[in-house]
Scaffold this motif. Structure first.
Motif, PDB file in Angstrom:
ATOM      1  N   GLY A  96       0.848  -1.194   0.000  1.00 70.48           N
ATOM      2  CA  GLY A  96       0.000   0.000   0.000  1.00 70.48           C
ATOM      3  C   GLY A  96       0.880   1.238   0.000  1.00 70.48           C
ATOM      4  O   GLY A  96       0.664   2.194  -0.751  1.00 70.48           O
ATOM      5  N   ASP A  97       1.847   1.216   0.845  1.00 66.53           N
ATOM      6  CA  ASP A  97       2.769   2.337   0.991  1.00 66.53           C
ATOM      7  C   ASP A  97       3.489   2.646  -0.328  1.00 66.53           C
ATOM      8  O   ASP A  97       3.583   3.795  -0.751  1.00 66.53           O
ATOM      9  CB  ASP A  97       3.802   1.950   2.060  1.00 66.53           C
ATOM     10  CG  ASP A  97       4.667   3.109   2.501  1.00 66.53           C
ATOM     11  OD1 ASP A  97       4.145   3.990   3.203  1.00 66.53           O
ATOM     12  OD2 ASP A  97       5.850   3.135   2.128  1.00 66.53           O
ATOM     13  N   GLY A  98       3.951   1.589  -0.975  1.00 63.75           N
ATOM     14  CA  GLY A  98       4.785   1.790  -2.159  1.00 63.75           C
ATOM     15  C   GLY A  98       4.027   1.900  -3.462  1.00 63.75           C
ATOM     16  O   GLY A  98       4.410   2.664  -4.354  1.00 63.75           O
ATOM     17  N   ASP A 122       5.232  -7.326   0.461  1.00 64.65           N
ATOM     18  CA  ASP A 122       3.958  -7.407  -0.257  1.00 64.65           C
ATOM     19  C   ASP A 122       3.064  -8.488   0.347  1.00 64.65           C
ATOM     20  O   ASP A 122       3.274  -9.674   0.124  1.00 64.65           O
ATOM     21  CB  ASP A 122       4.271  -7.694  -1.744  1.00 64.65           C
ATOM     22  CG  ASP A 122       3.021  -7.654  -2.606  1.00 64.65           C
ATOM     23  OD1 ASP A 122       1.917  -7.435  -2.057  1.00 64.65           O
ATOM     24  OD2 ASP A 122       3.154  -7.842  -3.832  1.00 64.65           O
ATOM     25  N   ASN A 123       2.082  -8.028   1.120  1.00 65.80           N
ATOM     26  CA  ASN A 123       1.139  -8.991   1.705  1.00 65.80           C
ATOM     27  C   ASN A 123      -0.235  -8.897   1.036  1.00 65.80           C
ATOM     28  O   ASN A 123      -1.201  -9.480   1.481  1.00 65.80           O
ATOM     29  CB  ASN A 123       1.016  -8.791   3.223  1.00 65.80           C
ATOM     30  CG  ASN A 123       0.670  -7.359   3.587  1.00 65.80           C
ATOM     31  OD1 ASN A 123       0.267  -6.571   2.720  1.00 65.80           O
ATOM     32  ND2 ASN A 123       0.814  -7.003   4.854  1.00 65.80           N
ATOM     33  N   ARG A 124      -0.297  -8.102  -0.008  1.00 58.54           N
ATOM     34  CA  ARG A 124      -1.514  -7.958  -0.813  1.00 58.54           C
ATOM     35  C   ARG A 124      -2.723  -7.522   0.014  1.00 58.54           C
ATOM     36  O   ARG A 124      -3.864  -7.890  -0.265  1.00 58.54           O
ATOM     37  CB  ARG A 124      -1.795  -9.268  -1.570  1.00 58.54           C
ATOM     38  CG  ARG A 124      -0.614  -9.608  -2.479  1.00 58.54           C
ATOM     39  CD  ARG A 124      -0.815 -10.844  -3.278  1.00 58.54           C
ATOM     40  NE  ARG A 124       0.290 -11.012  -4.238  1.00 58.54           N
ATOM     41  CZ  ARG A 124       0.433 -12.045  -5.028  1.00 58.54           C
ATOM     42  NH1 ARG A 124      -0.454 -13.033  -5.010  1.00 58.54           N
ATOM     43  NH2 ARG A 124       1.437 -12.126  -5.855  1.00 58.54           N
ATOM     44  N   GLY A 127      -2.400  -4.088   6.191  1.00 59.14           N
ATOM     45  CA  GLY A 127      -2.381  -4.738   7.485  1.00 59.14           C
ATOM     46  C   GLY A 127      -2.721  -3.784   8.610  1.00 59.14           C
ATOM     47  O   GLY A 127      -3.695  -3.973   9.343  1.00 59.14           O
ATOM     48  N   LEU A 128      -1.962  -2.723   8.727  1.00 53.65           N
ATOM     49  CA  LEU A 128      -2.086  -1.857   9.898  1.00 53.65           C
ATOM     50  C   LEU A 128      -3.473  -1.229  10.036  1.00 53.65           C
ATOM     51  O   LEU A 128      -3.952  -1.006  11.141  1.00 53.65           O
ATOM     52  CB  LEU A 128      -1.022  -0.757   9.850  1.00 53.65           C
ATOM     53  CG  LEU A 128      -0.810  -0.031  11.176  1.00 53.65           C
ATOM     54  CD1 LEU A 128      -0.197  -0.962  12.210  1.00 53.65           C
ATOM     55  CD2 LEU A 128       0.082   1.178  10.996  1.00 53.65           C
ATOM     56  N   THR A 129      -4.130  -0.960   8.913  1.00 54.65           N
ATOM     57  CA  THR A 129      -5.474  -0.379   9.018  1.00 54.65           C
ATOM     58  C   THR A 129      -6.544  -1.475   9.035  1.00 54.65           C
ATOM     59  O   THR A 129      -7.715  -1.220   8.789  1.00 54.65           O
ATOM     60  CB  THR A 129      -5.733   0.627   7.882  1.00 54.65           C
ATOM     61  OG1 THR A 129      -5.321   0.043   6.646  1.00 54.65           O
ATOM     62  CG2 THR A 129      -4.982   1.920   8.095  1.00 54.65           C
TER      63      THR A 129
ATOM     64  N   SER B 284       2.577  19.840   3.832  1.00 50.75           N
ATOM     65  CA  SER B 284       2.192  19.971   5.244  1.00 50.75           C
ATOM     66  C   SER B 284       2.414  18.718   6.063  1.00 50.75           C
ATOM     67  O   SER B 284       2.870  18.780   7.199  1.00 50.75           O
ATOM     68  CB  SER B 284       0.719  20.349   5.361  1.00 50.75           C
ATOM     69  OG  SER B 284       0.552  21.650   4.942  1.00 50.75           O
ATOM     70  N   GLU B 285       2.061  17.570   5.526  1.00 51.29           N
ATOM     71  CA  GLU B 285       2.171  16.351   6.330  1.00 51.29           C
ATOM     72  C   GLU B 285       3.628  16.118   6.729  1.00 51.29           C
ATOM     73  O   GLU B 285       3.938  15.843   7.881  1.00 51.29           O
ATOM     74  CB  GLU B 285       1.639  15.144   5.545  1.00 51.29           C
ATOM     75  CG  GLU B 285       1.566  13.891   6.413  1.00 51.29           C
ATOM     76  CD  GLU B 285       1.450  12.613   5.597  1.00 51.29           C
ATOM     77  OE1 GLU B 285       1.834  12.613   4.418  1.00 51.29           O
ATOM     78  OE2 GLU B 285       0.994  11.609   6.171  1.00 51.29           O
ATOM     79  N   THR B 286       4.512  16.280   5.748  1.00 53.38           N
ATOM     80  CA  THR B 286       5.920  16.049   6.025  1.00 53.38           C
ATOM     81  C   THR B 286       6.503  17.142   6.910  1.00 53.38           C
ATOM     82  O   THR B 286       7.446  16.915   7.663  1.00 53.38           O
ATOM     83  CB  THR B 286       6.700  15.923   4.703  1.00 53.38           C
ATOM     84  OG1 THR B 286       6.171  14.816   3.987  1.00 53.38           O
ATOM     85  CG2 THR B 286       8.176  15.683   4.950  1.00 53.38           C
TER      86      THR B 286
HETATM   87  C1  LIG Z   1      -1.642  10.011   4.738  1.00 58.46           C
HETATM   88  C2  LIG Z   1      -2.045   8.772   5.408  1.00 58.46           C
HETATM   89  N1  LIG Z   1      -3.159   8.137   4.995  1.00 58.46           N
HETATM   90  C3  LIG Z   1      -3.555   6.997   5.611  1.00 58.46           C
HETATM   91  C4  LIG Z   1      -2.814   6.485   6.632  1.00 58.46           C
HETATM   92  C5  LIG Z   1      -3.287   5.230   7.294  1.00 58.46           C
HETATM   93  N2  LIG Z   1      -2.520   4.030   6.960  1.00 58.46           N
HETATM   94  C6  LIG Z   1      -1.594   3.553   7.788  1.00 58.46           C
HETATM   95  S1  LIG Z   1      -0.898   2.139   7.251  1.00 58.46           S
HETATM   96  C7  LIG Z   1      -1.872   2.140   5.872  1.00 58.46           C
HETATM   97  C8  LIG Z   1      -1.821   1.017   4.890  1.00 58.46           C
HETATM   98  C9  LIG Z   1      -0.599   0.262   4.935  1.00 58.46           C
HETATM   99  O1  LIG Z   1      -0.647  -0.770   4.023  1.00 58.46           O
HETATM  100  P1  LIG Z   1       0.643  -1.448   3.490  1.00 58.46           P
HETATM  101  O2  LIG Z   1       1.570  -0.425   2.975  1.00 58.46           O
HETATM  102  O3  LIG Z   1       0.256  -2.498   2.540  1.00 58.46           O
HETATM  103  O4  LIG Z   1       1.365  -2.018   4.798  1.00 58.46           O
HETATM  104  P2  LIG Z   1       1.029  -3.244   5.747  1.00 58.46           P
HETATM  105  O5  LIG Z   1       0.399  -2.675   6.963  1.00 58.46           O
HETATM  106  O6  LIG Z   1       0.127  -4.165   5.018  1.00 58.46           O
HETATM  107  O7  LIG Z   1       2.357  -3.821   6.027  1.00 58.46           O
HETATM  108  C10 LIG Z   1      -2.706   3.238   5.861  1.00 58.46           C
HETATM  109  C11 LIG Z   1      -3.682   3.504   4.788  1.00 58.46           C
HETATM  110  C12 LIG Z   1      -1.659   7.174   7.026  1.00 58.46           C
HETATM  111  N3  LIG Z   1      -0.868   6.758   8.010  1.00 58.46           N
HETATM  112  N4  LIG Z   1      -1.305   8.293   6.388  1.00 58.46           N
END
Ligand SMILES: Cc1ncc(C[n+]2csc(CCOP(=O)(O)OP(=O)(O)O)c2C)c(N)n1
Ligand code: SF4
Lengths: 288, 583
Positions: A96-98, A122-124, A127-129, B284-286
């Motif tokens: 999600g992040d990348g 990549d866990n598809r 997770g954290l949300t 802003s966020e950063t």
């Molecule tokens: C700007 C912003 N939007 C939303 C979030 C909430 N958020 C935290 S983790 C995440 C998704 C993470 O997914 P992934 O990158 O696949 O990581 P995983 O937890 O699966 O390892 C989101 C949407 C945030 N921290 N910042």
């Protein structure tokens, strides 16, 4: 860099809070071992982590590190690497992040061919949300926010990287410890941007892309005739949506990394503290 | 005899207006005259009205006025656009051979010089030089020795070869000769004579001054994303900062730009980005991460009219609240607001020192009118020898042990009396640590412990308190310090205000001016306000954002002069505004 570095030197004293069995454990171990094996020390390493369960890696790994905001880890790593080319830079984060919030940065980091190693856990899923669809989720993957599945094809990060001119494209599986470590090592050794998309199953929210699923489906390129310097062969495998390949799909050993192309060298932390740099007065002269 | 001249060239974007204006401005400056330029431009590349205005005098000029003495009109619209600034006796130079001027009538009382600009340019070697023909004509009108143009023409066209330079010189002479031949009598009555002096001046704009300040301060890393009117900072640095061991990255967007700059700063570089309002939104966020991870970073906001994409090529000081309060949560920061082009240089140098001494983000609140305005200064105003570098609490291997816990872990967020913690760059042995945007303990590790949370928040905020005491945040004072009327201004309004003082003096109005270059922390103005009968806050926005801040500080209502039509304050207009408030 000291040669007697052990991978445990890269372990912080914080105990991971990942769910027992989470794929991120194995991914992280591979990164730590890969760093140690390639002769890096925590003092000369900078790890940038994204946001998500995966992003917590910065806390558990011991090195100079920054745990940034969601999706922006690659630009941070880019800044570090340009400012000090002697530092080994590893960026780690989730799919999600990348590939969602940070997708733009991903493409451009690949294009820049900045010499950093990017490991995506990549866990598809998010997770954290707590279990929403991610860009690599399957079309019919049901979640609370996509009850009928996302109804859109998953992002193919390897294809994105290839089309953006990526110079090192690999895929890995966190549970194949030795193989994973070896792939990460190769990525670190590559001069340029290295993508290691690592299957790191989420045991809590993803009951489709599980360890069993990957174990059964993965094809290791080392057990095929694949030649990673053959771009067409790489393309074919990368676009093959039927199989889950691991190994180095493509490496362009002739690619010139960003710092080399731009003549960036030297540690930008070194500045003349006695005043304006020599020659600065000539700058004023330009305005006559 | 007039030695002051307000001169402009106007036409369509793409007509070479800017470069022509710049050639003349440079010629004046090199001839030891003061120059102040301004631009009217639309947000399009070709077509659309655009003008470059030059005000010049032997005395210091530092603002625009509502007056245009000589206008080169490449289009008829140029005359319409400037009608209210033209006056009895103004000269309009135009090319009557152009179809659009066929029915053109010179407004009453004005002097029209119909010059075949294009044909004369062709005689000199090419139609492209018609603007230069017009420049020659202006020299003749204003009795400014035409040789002064030569060096500027060489600077502008030298890279294209000596022949082109010579052709341009010739074009200018043809323009001057034409005026002499056909309009000597008209021009004689105008009685201009622009004196040259031996004064040594440089001519530059605010964006360039910010860029030069960055290099002077030892900045090595710049990442940015193009946006009007901040792009010139990047353009200036590119190709120059490399000579000093630095690098410029054109990032894919502002999110990336600020994060790259953050990364470089974590690696130990003095690092910077510049943008305008929409980019600040994205950053802003950063920005919060920068503050929480205690990373020194300089961010220039070259403001333009907002909100949203607003008026990209127009002036405003509308981002103040954003700079002061923007970002979620509570973020310690500094906001400095340069008041002149030269001050852009000084404040940028200062911003780097503040950023590193206190390990915080520093906003430079510049604005369009100062960023694109070229102004003359004595080169000493950019004194490189006076530049001081303070890197703050950077620790090396030897010092690190003082900042380690019992397990040899470095404490990057150690709780200190002044709020500032030690800083170790990657590569420094023993300094290994992580920083994060999450709340953390003194080691940088995530925490939700209530006491640790409070400790860290207080520690970060304490930096601001320390800085309040240690640094000098004084305003700059002008006018009569005993006057009953106090006028407070911030940022680029200073020049207009200083010149307004002359107009006010003529009318017997005494005013004390405080020009405030620091918004946060800012000077304590309560005594000054208490002493005054009337306090007026002057700013280029609709709601009076700085006036609000002052009212909060002094607990008293203040009067406001706000301008938000997209045009900077003009000295004469501002004087009238002040008189109106006092009436
Ligand atoms: C700007 C912003 N939007 C939303 C979030 C909430 N958020 C935290 S983790 C995440 C998704 C993470 O997914 P992934 O990158 O696949 O990581 P995983 O937890 O699966 O390892 C989101 C949407 C945030 N921290 N910042
Ligand atoms: S929620 Fe999933 S990704 Fe997150 S720690 Fe648990 S198993 Fe790992």
């Amino acid at each position: 860099m000291s040669s007697d570095v052990r991978f445990t030197d890269f372990k912080s004293d914080k105990q991971p809070t990942w769910c027992p069995g989470c794929g991120d454990f194995g991914t992280m171990n591979g990164i730590m071992k890969g760093l140690a094996e390639t002769g890096n020390s925590p003092d000369d390493t900078f790890v940038v982590a994204g946001i998500g369960c995966s992003g917590k890696i910065g806390t558990y790994l011991r090195s100079y590190a920054l745990h940034g905001v969601h999706g922006r880890a690659l630009p941070v790593g880019t800044g570090v690497k340009i400012a000090n080319p002697d530092i080994e830079v590893v960026v780690a984060g989730g799919d999600g992040d990348g590939y969602s919030i940070g997708a733009g940065h991903f493409i451009h980091a690949v294009r820049r061919n900045i010499d950093i190693t990017y490991v995506v856990m990549d866990n598809r899923i998010y997770g954290l949300t707590k279990g929403q669809a991610s860009p690599t989720s399957r079309e019919d993957f049901e979640t609370a926010t996509t009850p009928e599945g996302p109804k859109q094809p998953p992002v193919n990060p390897l294809a994105l990287a290839l089309s953006a001119g990526g110079s090192f494209i690999a895929q890995s599986f966190s549970s194949n410890a030795l193989r994973h470590q070896e792939i990460v090592q190769k990525a670190i050794e590559h001069d340029g941007f290295s993508l290691v998309n690592t299957f790191s199953p989420c045991v809590t929210f993803n009951d489709v892309d599980t360890y069993d699923y990957f174990r059964d489906s993965i094809v290791d390129l080392d057990e095929t005739e694949h030649d990673p310097t053959d771009r067409d062969a790489a393309k074919e495998k990368i676009l093959d949506s039927e199989k889950e390949y691991i190994g180095v799909l493509w490496e362009d050993e002739d690619a010139v990394d960003y710092n080399t192309a731009h003549g960036v060298e030297g540690n930008m932390a070194d500045i003349d503290e006695s005043g304006a740099p020599e020659g600065a007065t000539d700058l004023v002269r330009e305005f006559y | 005899m007039h030695d002051d001249l307000n001169w402009a060239i106007g036409g369509e974007a793409g007509d070479g207006i800017d470069s022509t204006g710049k050639v003349f401005a440079q010629a004046l400056s090199r001839a030891g005259r003061h120059v102040f330029t301004s631009k009217d431009f639309a947000s399009r590349i070709r077509g659309g009205y655009t003008a470059y205005k030059v005000r010049t005098s032997v005395d210091k000029v530092q603002s625009v006025v509502d007056r245009l003495d000589v206008l080169i009109a490449l289009t008829e619209r140029t005359v319409e656009e400037n009608l209210d600034e033209l006056h009895e006796g103004s000269v309009i130079i135009y090319d009557g051979e152009r179809t659009e001027f066929s029915g053109f009538e010179v407004p009453e009382g004005m002097v029209g010089l119909d010059i075949p600009l294009k044909s004369l340019a062709e005689d000199a070697g090419g139609a492209l030089m018609r603007n230069v023909v017009a420049l020659g004509a202006v020299c003749e009108v204003a009795e400014f020795p035409i040789e002064n143009l030569d060096e500027s023409l060489r600077k502008r066209f030298g890279s294209k070869g000596e022949k082109i330079v010579e052709n341009n010189k010739e074009a200018a002479r043809l323009g001057a000769d034409y005026v002499d031949e056909h309009y000597a009598d008209d021009v004689g009555t105008l009685d201009y004579e622009l004196e040259t002096t031996d004064n040594d001046y440089v001519l530059l704009n605010g964006d360039e001054a910010i860029g030069m300040g960055a290099i002077a301060a030892g900045c090595k890393f710049y990442s940015g994303y193009p946006i009007t009117p901040a792009t010139d900072v990047m353009t200036y640095l590119k190709g120059r900062i490399e000579e000093f061991g630095g690098h410029v990255v054109q990032a894919e967007d502002e999110l990336s730009a600020i994060n790259m700059a953050l990364g470089a700063a974590r690696a130990g570089a003095r690092s910077m980005t510049a943008t305008s309002g929409p980019g600040i939104d994205l950053m802003s966020e950063t920005f919060g991460l920068v503050a929480t991870s205690e990373t020194p970073l300089v961010i220039a906001d070259v403001m333009r009219s907002g909100p949203s994409t607003g008026m990209p090529t127009k002036q405003e000081q509308g981002d103040l609240n954003m700079l002061l309060y923007g970002g979620h949560g509570e973020i310690p920061r500094f906001v400095v607001a340069p008041t002149t082009v030269a001050d852009c240089f000084h404040k940028t140098v200062e911003a780097f020192n503040l950023a590193e001494k206190y390990q915080t983000p520093v906003y430079i609140a510049a604005d369009l009118s100062m960023a694109v305005t070229e102004e003359t200064f004595a080169p000493e105003e950019f004194d490189m020898d006076a530049v001081e570098i303070d890197r703050g609490k950077v620790v090396d291997e030897d010092e690190i042990s003082k900042w380690q816990n019992e397990k040899d872990q470095f404490k990057p967020h150690a709780v200190t009396a002044d709020g500032v913690s030690p800083r170790a760059f990657p590569g420094t042995e023993g300094g290994v640590h992580m920083s994060t945007g999450l709340e953390h303990d003194d080691l940088g590790r995530r925490t939700e412990d209530t006491d640790e949370r409070i400790e860290q928040v207080d520690k970060r905020n304490r930096k601001v308190e320390t800085a309040r005491e240690e640094e000098d945040w004084s305003p700059v004072e002008y006018g009569d310090s005993d006057a009953d009327t106090l006028v407070i201004s911030w940022g680029s309004n200073e020049g207009a205000l200083v010149e307004a003082l002359d107009f006010l003096e003529e009318d017997g109005v005494d005013v004390r001016v405080l020009s405030v270059p620091y918004i946060f922390p800012r000077p304590d103005l309560s005594t000054a306000v208490e002493d005054a009968e009337t306090t007026i806050v002057v700013e280029c926005n609709a709601t009076g954002q700085f006036a609000d801040v002052i009212e909060k500080d002094v607990l008293e209502r203040v009067d406001r002069i706000n301008k938000y039509n997209g045009v900077r304050f003009k000295a004469d207009e501002l004087a009238n505004d002040i008189k109106e408030v006092l009436a």
